[in-house]
Design an enzyme around this catalytic site. Structure first.
Site, PDB file in Angstrom:
ATOM      1  N   LYS A  48       0.834  -1.211   0.000  1.00 18.43           N
ATOM      2  CA  LYS A  48       0.000   0.000   0.000  1.00 18.43           C
ATOM      3  C   LYS A  48       0.866   1.258   0.000  1.00 18.43           C
ATOM      4  O   LYS A  48       0.630   2.187  -0.774  1.00 18.43           O
ATOM      5  CB  LYS A  48      -0.935  -0.044   1.217  1.00 18.43           C
ATOM      6  CG  LYS A  48      -1.806   1.186   1.396  1.00 18.43           C
ATOM      7  CD  LYS A  48      -3.037   0.895   2.210  1.00 18.43           C
ATOM      8  CE  LYS A  48      -2.851   0.887   3.701  1.00 18.43           C
ATOM      9  NZ  LYS A  48      -2.537   2.192   4.303  1.00 18.43           N
ATOM     10  N   SER A  49       1.870   1.290   0.862  1.00 16.60           N
ATOM     11  CA  SER A  49       2.715   2.498   0.964  1.00 16.60           C
ATOM     12  C   SER A  49       3.419   2.774  -0.364  1.00 16.60           C
ATOM     13  O   SER A  49       3.495   3.927  -0.817  1.00 16.60           O
ATOM     14  CB  SER A  49       3.770   2.298   2.056  1.00 16.60           C
ATOM     15  OG  SER A  49       3.157   2.144   3.299  1.00 16.60           O
ATOM     16  N   ARG A  81      -8.368  12.206  12.549  1.00 19.93           N
ATOM     17  CA  ARG A  81      -6.923  11.943  12.678  1.00 19.93           C
ATOM     18  C   ARG A  81      -6.127  13.256  12.646  1.00 19.93           C
ATOM     19  O   ARG A  81      -6.424  14.147  11.859  1.00 19.93           O
ATOM     20  CB  ARG A  81      -6.466  10.964  11.579  1.00 19.93           C
ATOM     21  CG  ARG A  81      -7.099   9.595  11.814  1.00 19.93           C
ATOM     22  CD  ARG A  81      -6.737   8.592  10.769  1.00 19.93           C
ATOM     23  NE  ARG A  81      -5.344   8.204  10.823  1.00 19.93           N
ATOM     24  CZ  ARG A  81      -4.785   7.348   9.971  1.00 19.93           C
ATOM     25  NH1 ARG A  81      -5.518   6.812   8.993  1.00 19.93           N
ATOM     26  NH2 ARG A  81      -3.524   7.032  10.078  1.00 19.93           N
ATOM     27  N   ASP A 113       1.920  -1.176  12.044  1.00 20.77           N
ATOM     28  CA  ASP A 113       0.625  -1.595  11.494  1.00 20.77           C
ATOM     29  C   ASP A 113       0.326  -3.064  11.778  1.00 20.77           C
ATOM     30  O   ASP A 113      -0.811  -3.522  11.602  1.00 20.77           O
ATOM     31  CB  ASP A 113       0.573  -1.341   9.981  1.00 20.77           C
ATOM     32  CG  ASP A 113       0.679   0.141   9.659  1.00 20.77           C
ATOM     33  OD1 ASP A 113       0.373   0.958  10.549  1.00 20.77           O
ATOM     34  OD2 ASP A 113       1.078   0.482   8.534  1.00 20.77           O
ATOM     35  N   LYS A 155      -4.557   5.892  14.645  1.00 25.49           N
ATOM     36  CA  LYS A 155      -4.692   5.205  13.348  1.00 25.49           C
ATOM     37  C   LYS A 155      -6.170   5.260  12.933  1.00 25.49           C
ATOM     38  O   LYS A 155      -6.914   6.093  13.425  1.00 25.49           O
ATOM     39  CB  LYS A 155      -4.162   3.775  13.460  1.00 25.49           C
ATOM     40  CG  LYS A 155      -2.670   3.702  13.821  1.00 25.49           C
ATOM     41  CD  LYS A 155      -1.794   4.335  12.747  1.00 25.49           C
ATOM     42  CE  LYS A 155      -0.319   4.261  13.111  1.00 25.49           C
ATOM     43  NZ  LYS A 155       0.527   5.004  12.184  1.00 25.49           N
ATOM     44  N   ARG A 211      -7.465  -3.411   9.438  1.00 25.89           N
ATOM     45  CA  ARG A 211      -6.527  -4.302  10.151  1.00 25.89           C
ATOM     46  C   ARG A 211      -7.198  -4.970  11.356  1.00 25.89           C
ATOM     47  O   ARG A 211      -6.852  -6.095  11.716  1.00 25.89           O
ATOM     48  CB  ARG A 211      -5.257  -3.547  10.557  1.00 25.89           C
ATOM     49  CG  ARG A 211      -4.574  -2.920   9.345  1.00 25.89           C
ATOM     50  CD  ARG A 211      -3.086  -2.749   9.461  1.00 25.89           C
ATOM     51  NE  ARG A 211      -2.607  -1.955   8.334  1.00 25.89           N
ATOM     52  CZ  ARG A 211      -2.350  -2.444   7.121  1.00 25.89           C
ATOM     53  NH1 ARG A 211      -2.488  -3.712   6.863  1.00 25.89           N
ATOM     54  NH2 ARG A 211      -1.940  -1.650   6.147  1.00 25.89           N
TER      55      ARG A 211
HETATM   56  O1  SPQ Z   1      -2.671   5.481   5.322  1.00 26.20           O
HETATM   57  P1  SPQ Z   1      -3.083   5.146   6.717  1.00 26.20           P
HETATM   58  O2  SPQ Z   1      -4.572   5.225   6.856  1.00 26.20           O
HETATM   59  O3  SPQ Z   1      -2.386   5.981   7.755  1.00 26.20           O
HETATM   60  O4  SPQ Z   1      -2.675   3.603   6.946  1.00 26.20           O
HETATM   61  C1  SPQ Z   1      -1.924   2.886   7.948  1.00 26.20           C
HETATM   62  C2  SPQ Z   1      -2.443   1.393   7.875  1.00 26.20           C
HETATM   63  O5  SPQ Z   1      -2.594   0.710   8.891  1.00 26.20           O
HETATM   64  O6  SPQ Z   1      -2.622   0.949   6.750  1.00 26.20           O
HETATM   65  C3  SPQ Z   1      -2.045   3.440   9.372  1.00 26.20           C
HETATM   66  F1  SPQ Z   1      -3.212   3.464   9.834  1.00 26.20           F
HETATM   67  O7  SPQ Z   1      -0.531   2.804   7.584  1.00 26.20           O
HETATM   68  C4  SPQ Z   1       0.396   3.897   7.638  1.00 26.20           C
HETATM   69  C5  SPQ Z   1       1.463   3.611   8.685  1.00 26.20           C
HETATM   70  O8  SPQ Z   1       0.917   3.422   9.965  1.00 26.20           O
HETATM   71  C6  SPQ Z   1       1.031   4.013   6.274  1.00 26.20           C
HETATM   72  C7  SPQ Z   1       2.292   4.799   6.273  1.00 26.20           C
HETATM   73  C8  SPQ Z   1       2.859   5.252   4.982  1.00 26.20           C
HETATM   74  O9  SPQ Z   1       2.544   4.695   3.924  1.00 26.20           O
HETATM   75  O10 SPQ Z   1       3.699   6.183   5.025  1.00 26.20           O
HETATM   76  C9  SPQ Z   1       2.991   5.094   7.437  1.00 26.20           C
HETATM   77  C10 SPQ Z   1       2.506   4.727   8.769  1.00 26.20           C
HETATM   78  O11 SPQ Z   1       1.917   5.855   9.383  1.00 26.20           O
HETATM   79  P2  SPQ Z   1       2.769   6.962  10.183  1.00 26.20           P
HETATM   80  O12 SPQ Z   1       1.722   7.799  10.874  1.00 26.20           O
HETATM   81  O13 SPQ Z   1       3.614   6.202  11.149  1.00 26.20           O
HETATM   82  O14 SPQ Z   1       3.545   7.736   9.235  1.00 26.20           O
END
Ligand code: SPQ
Length: 421
Positions: A19-20, A119, A308, A335, A381
């Site tokens: 996803k990222s 958020r 995550d 989250k 999740r």
């Molecule tokens: O995109 P989103 O909603 O924040 O998704 C999550 C997930 O569980 O899929 C968190 F809820 O993943 C984030 C992750 O926790 C995705 C991400 C990224 O792609 O950069 C980074 C993480 O968040 P953060 O707040 O630590 O930067």
């Protein structure tokens, strides 16, 4: 939805794309000069929100199964959207867009669903404002007035790849150098992709330096399977009796592999085969087998490497002998839902000995559990973790909303039940 129970699981599985990386491939592809082809793109709701936002800013994007073609118009090629950009449930889309939009010569409004509107966005808008950005509100809707930006040196107060990436993206448009000092290393997919695209970026340990960049080279990007999705099968294959699962082509970027370290520490039998690098990202096949688990302590700088995965690691801890303590994970509270509260409340319904703490939870595992009517809080999740928890519960379990898995893993339940042997 009634969660069907399986006796044992066996076989091979390929999880959808990361996803990222999928988000970043669309965003950076849109800002590159020319055509970026993305193979293995995750067609989950969050990444489709990213595509939708860039289409609204004049970027042509074609989709054909898991191949996406982005016709980039360069760093200065976005056009004013005629409507509000809607980011759905996606924190990544919302926060990364702030970094790109802060330095554009036009104004934009971003908003998302009920969860996104709760958020915190101040963690992104504050450093961007130090760079000269003008953003109204600390929660969605965010109104971004495009401004000329300048570099800053920023010490990250939290380990967050989203905050880091927003500052990096704004840094591409800023006069002077932008320096980011991370507290703990968070996922570095943006840095790797930007380097491959020829951006003016240097990484030295926990310090990232970005300078104004004139152009990004388009790429052919192959997205590996998402380790955050593979995590559900790593735990399933470990806790189910007489089971063995191979998960093919999983991204094993070291900033994401905390789950492997923790599961091994808990006694899981995990084999990693066919390690290779694809498009600058490490990938491999992961095999897990039924294992006797024991409790552990999870804290400190491993937390950003598995943030995550904590709901599914908590599920593993339920079936591990003894005590598991999770600390330093207060980020879970912001989250898609408060994942500390949600895990504790739902696990208690199944008779699990679990205690909420300010920055994590304590689970006394290895005891029988029973089925329950679980609530997912609309969090993908949570839904997938609870479906796995229910496998070893006495009696039936239900999920109030199984559809929320679409955010990151639309085919989850087909893949899950397809493993029954
Ligand atoms: O995109 P989103 O909603 O924040 O998704 C999550 C997930 O569980 O899929 C968190 F809820 O993943 C984030 C992750 O926790 C995705 C991400 C990224 O792609 O950069 C980074 C993480 O968040 P953060 O707040 O630590 O930067």
């Amino acid at each position: 939805m009634l969660i069907n129970k399986m006796n044992r699981v066996n076989g091979e599985i390929t999880v959808p794309g990361d996803k990222s990386i999928s988000h970043r491939a669309v965003m950076l592809g849109a800002l590159a000069d020319g055509t970026t082809r993305i193979n293995g793109f995750l067609r989950g709701a969050d990444c489709l929100s990213t595509i939708d936002c860039f289409r609204k800013m004049g970027i042509k994007i074609e989709e054909s199964n898991d191949t996406v073609t982005v016709y980039g118009k360069g760093l200065h090629g976005l056009s004013t959207p005629s409507e509000t950009l809607y980011t759905g449930n996606s924190g990544t889309t919302t926060r990364l867009l702030c970094g790109i939009l802060a330095g554009q010569p036009f104004d934009t409004t971003i908003t998302g669903d009920a969860s996104i509107c709760k958020r915190p966005m101040g963690r992104v808008t504050k450093p961007l404002e130090l760079m000269g950005a003008d953003i109204e509100n600390e929660y969605c809707p965010l109104i971004i007035h495009g401004k000329k930006l300048h570099g800053i040196e920023y010490d990250m107060p939290v380990a967050s790849a989203q905050v880091k990436t927003a500052i990096i993206l704004a840094g591409l448009y800023s006069e002077g150098e932008t320096v980011i000092n991370e507290k703990e290393k968070s996922r570095d997919h943006t840095e790797l992709m930007l380097k491959a695209m020829g951006a003016n970026i240097k990484v030295d340990g926990l310090t990232i330096r970005v300078n104004k960049t004139e152009s990004l080279k388009p790429q052919n990007i192959t997205v590996p399977g998402d380790i955050s999705s593979a995590a559900f099968f790593m735990v399933l294959g470990t806790i189910m009796p007489e089971s063995k699962i191979t998960i093919k082509n999983v991204g094993i970027n070291p900033t994401r592999t905390g789950i492997i370290d923790v599961m091994r520490e808990m006694g899981a039998n995990i084999t990693i085969l066919n390690k290779r690098t694809e498009g600058g990202e490490l990938a491999a096949d992961i095999t897990v087998e039924t294992s006797r688990l024991h409790g552990t302590e999870i804290c400190g700088d491993i937390i950003p490497r598995l943030i995550d995965e904590l709901p599914i690691i908590a599920t593993a801890a339920v079936f591990a002998d003894g005590k598991t303590v999770i600390r330093d994970a207060q980020e879970l509270k912001v989250k898609e839902t408060n994942r500390i509260r949600a895990v504790v409340d739902e696990f208690k319904k199944a008779g699990i000995d679990i205690t909420e703490t300010d920055d994590g939870m304590i689970i006394n595992g290895g005891k029988p559990i029973h089925g329950a009517d679980f609530v997912t809080y609309g969090d993908h999740r949570m839904a997938m973790s609870l479906a796995i928890l229910a496998q070893l519960a006495e009696g039936n379990s239900t999920l109030d909303d199984a559809k929320c898995v679409d955010v990151s893993y639309p085919s989850f339940f087909d893949d899950f039940y397809g493993l029954e042997k």
